[in-house]
Design a protein around this motif. Structure first.
Motif, PDB file in Angstrom:
ATOM      1  N   GLY A 196      10.043  11.346 -11.485  1.00 39.93           N
ATOM      2  CA  GLY A 196      11.312  12.051 -11.562  1.00 39.93           C
ATOM      3  C   GLY A 196      12.289  11.374 -12.503  1.00 39.93           C
ATOM      4  N   LEU A 197      12.262  10.032 -12.523  1.00 37.03           N
ATOM      5  CA  LEU A 197      13.152   9.312 -13.430  1.00 37.03           C
ATOM      6  C   LEU A 197      12.795   9.578 -14.885  1.00 37.03           C
ATOM      7  CD1 LEU A 197      13.379   5.872 -11.570  1.00 37.03           C
ATOM      8  CD2 LEU A 197      15.040   7.739 -11.548  1.00 37.03           C
ATOM      9  N   SER A 198      11.499   9.699 -15.148  1.00 34.70           N
ATOM     10  CA  SER A 198      11.073   9.924 -16.532  1.00 34.70           C
ATOM     11  C   SER A 198      11.414  11.329 -17.018  1.00 34.70           C
ATOM     12  CB  SER A 198       9.565   9.683 -16.654  1.00 34.70           C
ATOM     13  OG  SER A 198       8.846  10.619 -15.860  1.00 34.70           O
ATOM     14  N   ASN A 199      11.677  12.260 -16.096  1.00 40.16           N
ATOM     15  CA  ASN A 199      12.002  13.634 -16.483  1.00 40.16           C
ATOM     16  C   ASN A 199      13.503  13.858 -16.672  1.00 40.16           C
ATOM     17  OD1 ASN A 199       9.291  14.379 -16.383  1.00 40.16           O
ATOM     18  ND2 ASN A 199       9.406  14.915 -14.198  1.00 40.16           N
ATOM     19  N   ALA A 200      14.278  12.794 -16.679  1.00 39.64           N
ATOM     20  CA  ALA A 200      15.727  12.858 -16.922  1.00 39.64           C
ATOM     21  C   ALA A 200      16.418  13.829 -15.967  1.00 39.64           C
ATOM     22  CB  ALA A 200      16.005  13.255 -18.372  1.00 39.64           C
ATOM     23  N   MET A 201      16.166  13.645 -14.646  1.00 43.11           N
ATOM     24  CA  MET A 201      16.830  14.478 -13.644  1.00 43.11           C
ATOM     25  C   MET A 201      18.280  14.056 -13.496  1.00 43.11           C
ATOM     26  SD  MET A 201      14.113  15.075 -10.538  1.00 43.11           S
ATOM     27  CE  MET A 201      14.338  13.414  -9.956  1.00 43.11           C
ATOM     28  N   PRO A 202      19.128  14.933 -12.974  1.00 42.22           N
ATOM     29  CA  PRO A 202      20.520  14.542 -12.668  1.00 42.22           C
ATOM     30  C   PRO A 202      20.542  13.386 -11.671  1.00 42.22           C
ATOM     31  CG  PRO A 202      20.276  16.929 -12.601  1.00 42.22           C
ATOM     32  CD  PRO A 202      18.893  16.360 -12.732  1.00 42.22           C
ATOM     33  N   VAL A 203      21.620  12.623 -11.732  1.00 42.22           N
ATOM     34  CA  VAL A 203      21.735  11.436 -10.875  1.00 42.22           C
ATOM     35  C   VAL A 203      21.670  11.824  -9.406  1.00 42.22           C
ATOM     36  CG1 VAL A 203      23.238   9.525 -10.217  1.00 42.22           C
ATOM     37  CG2 VAL A 203      23.062  10.208 -12.620  1.00 42.22           C
ATOM     38  N   ARG A 204      22.273  12.945  -9.053  1.00 45.96           N
ATOM     39  CA  ARG A 204      22.267  13.381  -7.649  1.00 45.96           C
ATOM     40  C   ARG A 204      20.840  13.588  -7.155  1.00 45.96           C
ATOM     41  NH1 ARG A 204      26.137  15.599  -4.458  1.00 45.96           N
ATOM     42  NH2 ARG A 204      25.392  16.668  -2.591  1.00 45.96           N
ATOM     43  N   TYR A 205      19.995  14.174  -7.975  1.00 43.29           N
ATOM     44  CA  TYR A 205      18.611  14.421  -7.571  1.00 43.29           C
ATOM     45  C   TYR A 205      17.816  13.115  -7.506  1.00 43.29           C
ATOM     46  CZ  TYR A 205      19.379  19.445  -8.204  1.00 43.29           C
ATOM     47  OH  TYR A 205      19.834  20.739  -8.091  1.00 43.29           O
ATOM     48  N   ILE A 206      18.159  12.173  -8.384  1.00 43.92           N
ATOM     49  CA  ILE A 206      17.475  10.871  -8.343  1.00 43.92           C
ATOM     50  C   ILE A 206      17.798  10.148  -7.037  1.00 43.92           C
ATOM     51  CG2 ILE A 206      17.351   8.595  -9.410  1.00 43.92           C
ATOM     52  CD1 ILE A 206      17.832   9.927 -12.103  1.00 43.92           C
ATOM     53  N   PRO A 241       5.283   5.933  -7.298  1.00 44.56           N
ATOM     54  CA  PRO A 241       4.967   6.581  -8.584  1.00 44.56           C
ATOM     55  C   PRO A 241       5.561   7.980  -8.718  1.00 44.56           C
ATOM     56  CG  PRO A 241       3.041   5.444  -7.765  1.00 44.56           C
ATOM     57  CD  PRO A 241       4.069   5.362  -6.687  1.00 44.56           C
ATOM     58  N   GLU A 242       5.583   8.747  -7.633  1.00 38.38           N
ATOM     59  CA  GLU A 242       6.169  10.077  -7.712  1.00 38.38           C
ATOM     60  C   GLU A 242       7.672  10.002  -7.943  1.00 38.38           C
ATOM     61  OE1 GLU A 242       6.072  14.286  -5.192  1.00 38.38           O
ATOM     62  OE2 GLU A 242       4.933  12.532  -4.511  1.00 38.38           O
ATOM     63  N   LEU A 277       0.826  -1.212   0.000  1.00 39.98           N
ATOM     64  CA  LEU A 277       0.000   0.000   0.000  1.00 39.98           C
ATOM     65  C   LEU A 277       0.860   1.262   0.000  1.00 39.98           C
ATOM     66  CD1 LEU A 277      -2.748  -1.075   2.572  1.00 39.98           C
ATOM     67  CD2 LEU A 277      -3.010  -0.862   0.104  1.00 39.98           C
ATOM     68  N   SER A 278       1.889   1.287   0.823  1.00 42.33           N
ATOM     69  CA  SER A 278       2.727   2.490   0.913  1.00 42.33           C
ATOM     70  C   SER A 278       3.564   2.684  -0.350  1.00 42.33           C
ATOM     71  CB  SER A 278       3.630   2.417   2.147  1.00 42.33           C
ATOM     72  OG  SER A 278       4.443   1.258   2.112  1.00 42.33           O
ATOM     73  N   LEU A 279       4.025   1.595  -0.960  1.00 49.41           N
ATOM     74  CA  LEU A 279       4.758   1.722  -2.216  1.00 49.41           C
ATOM     75  C   LEU A 279       3.876   2.305  -3.310  1.00 49.41           C
ATOM     76  CD1 LEU A 279       6.835  -1.599  -2.327  1.00 49.41           C
ATOM     77  CD2 LEU A 279       7.699   0.717  -1.953  1.00 49.41           C
ATOM     78  N   ALA A 280       2.607   1.905  -3.301  1.00 49.45           N
ATOM     79  CA  ALA A 280       1.692   2.433  -4.312  1.00 49.45           C
ATOM     80  C   ALA A 280       1.460   3.934  -4.139  1.00 49.45           C
ATOM     81  CB  ALA A 280       0.354   1.692  -4.231  1.00 49.45           C
ATOM     82  N   MET A 281       1.654   4.460  -2.923  1.00 48.41           N
ATOM     83  CA  MET A 281       1.468   5.895  -2.697  1.00 48.41           C
ATOM     84  C   MET A 281       2.704   6.699  -3.075  1.00 48.41           C
ATOM     85  SD  MET A 281      -0.659   6.241   0.871  1.00 48.41           S
ATOM     86  CE  MET A 281       0.670   5.563   1.856  1.00 48.41           C
ATOM     87  N   ASP A 282       3.908   6.206  -2.752  1.00 48.36           N
ATOM     88  CA  ASP A 282       5.114   7.028  -2.852  1.00 48.36           C
ATOM     89  C   ASP A 282       5.962   6.763  -4.094  1.00 48.36           C
ATOM     90  OD1 ASP A 282       4.605   8.425  -0.531  1.00 48.36           O
ATOM     91  OD2 ASP A 282       5.551   6.919   0.734  1.00 48.36           O
TER      92      ASP A 282
END
Length: 242
Positions: A88-98, A83-84, A76-81
């Motif tokens: 971030g991964l899909s937006n090609a953020m820097p590795v540090r931010y990931i 996806p967000e 249940l908790s994985l389903a809440m947190d």
């Protein structure tokens, strides 16, 4: 179950209640919980005591004191947190931010929310005897004292470290250490609950012994069965449903 009384239980057809009572009395005499010559009222009272003392521990030992096991709370908790985090991964953020976001969402999903759920279960189990406004106030105190303060504290600490870790290696290391604290707290919480539940489970030797006694008390089949009164043999579908 602490106040169980067979006289206050519901019966699908009230006309069957005497039959149910009679069969309960037969059962209690058969397992030698009461003398064979005792009255039906005495047998029913012994049955009440048996339910009050034995059944709660049997139920708690089979399902545990937790309403939901950790793996279900984790899902249940994985389903809440998560996806967000994946957004971030899909937006090609820097590795540090990931890594920073990973250290933010994972402890919340893996440790914090499951611990909150356990605390809610423990707190709520204390108010089962309350009714009306008193019950409402008690549950309100659940949010005020059990849910909101830990949430605000955890949120504030993680948010501060999350902001620091955007530019500081020290902030990133502190965020990682905070993860370890959350994981340790969750492990201790669920380990304690699991050990408490295991103590309530009957020992295998005891259950085997009771099973052996019950098997020995079963009358032989066929023509060798002992004679019984018509009242003892009388059963109905509602008896088994009860």
């Amino acid at each position: 179950l602490e106040d169980f009384s067979v006289s206050e239980s519901s019966c699908f057809d009230e006309n069957d209640r005497p039959i149910v009572y009679r069969n309960i009395a037969v059962l209690m005499r058969q397992i030698e919980a009461v003398p064979n010559d005792c009255s039906e009222a005495v047998a029913l009272e012994a049955f009440n005591q048996l339910v009050r003392t034995e059944l709660p521990n049997a139920i708690a030992g089979s399902v545990g004191r937790q309403v939901l096991k950790y793996r279900y709370l984790l899902g249940l908790s994985l389903a809440m947190d998560i996806p967000e985090l994946l957004d971030g991964l899909s937006n090609a953020m820097p590795v540090r931010y990931i890594v920073r976001d990973f250290l933010w969402f994972v402890p919340m999903a893996v440790a914090f929310w499951p611990m909150i759920a356990v605390w809610m279960q423990v707190w709520s189990s204390r108010c089962l005897h309350l009714r009306g406004c008193v019950e409402f106030l008690y549950l309100l105190s659940l949010w005020i004292f059990v849910i909101v303060p830990p949430f605000l504290l955890a949120w504030g600490v993680l948010l501060t470290l999350w902001t620091m870790s955007s530019e500081s290696d020290i902030g990133m290391a502190a965020l990682a250490c905070t993860n370890l604290v959350f994981f340790l707290g969750a492990w201790l919480t669920f380990r304690t609950r699991a050990s408490t539940s295991s103590k309530l489970r009957p020992r295998s030797g005891e259950s085997d012994g009771r099973a052996g006694e019950a098997e020995a008390e079963i009358p032989p089949s066929g023509n060798e069965a002992p004679e019984s009164s018509a009242g003892d043999a009388e059963t109905s579908e509602s008896v088994y449903s009860v």
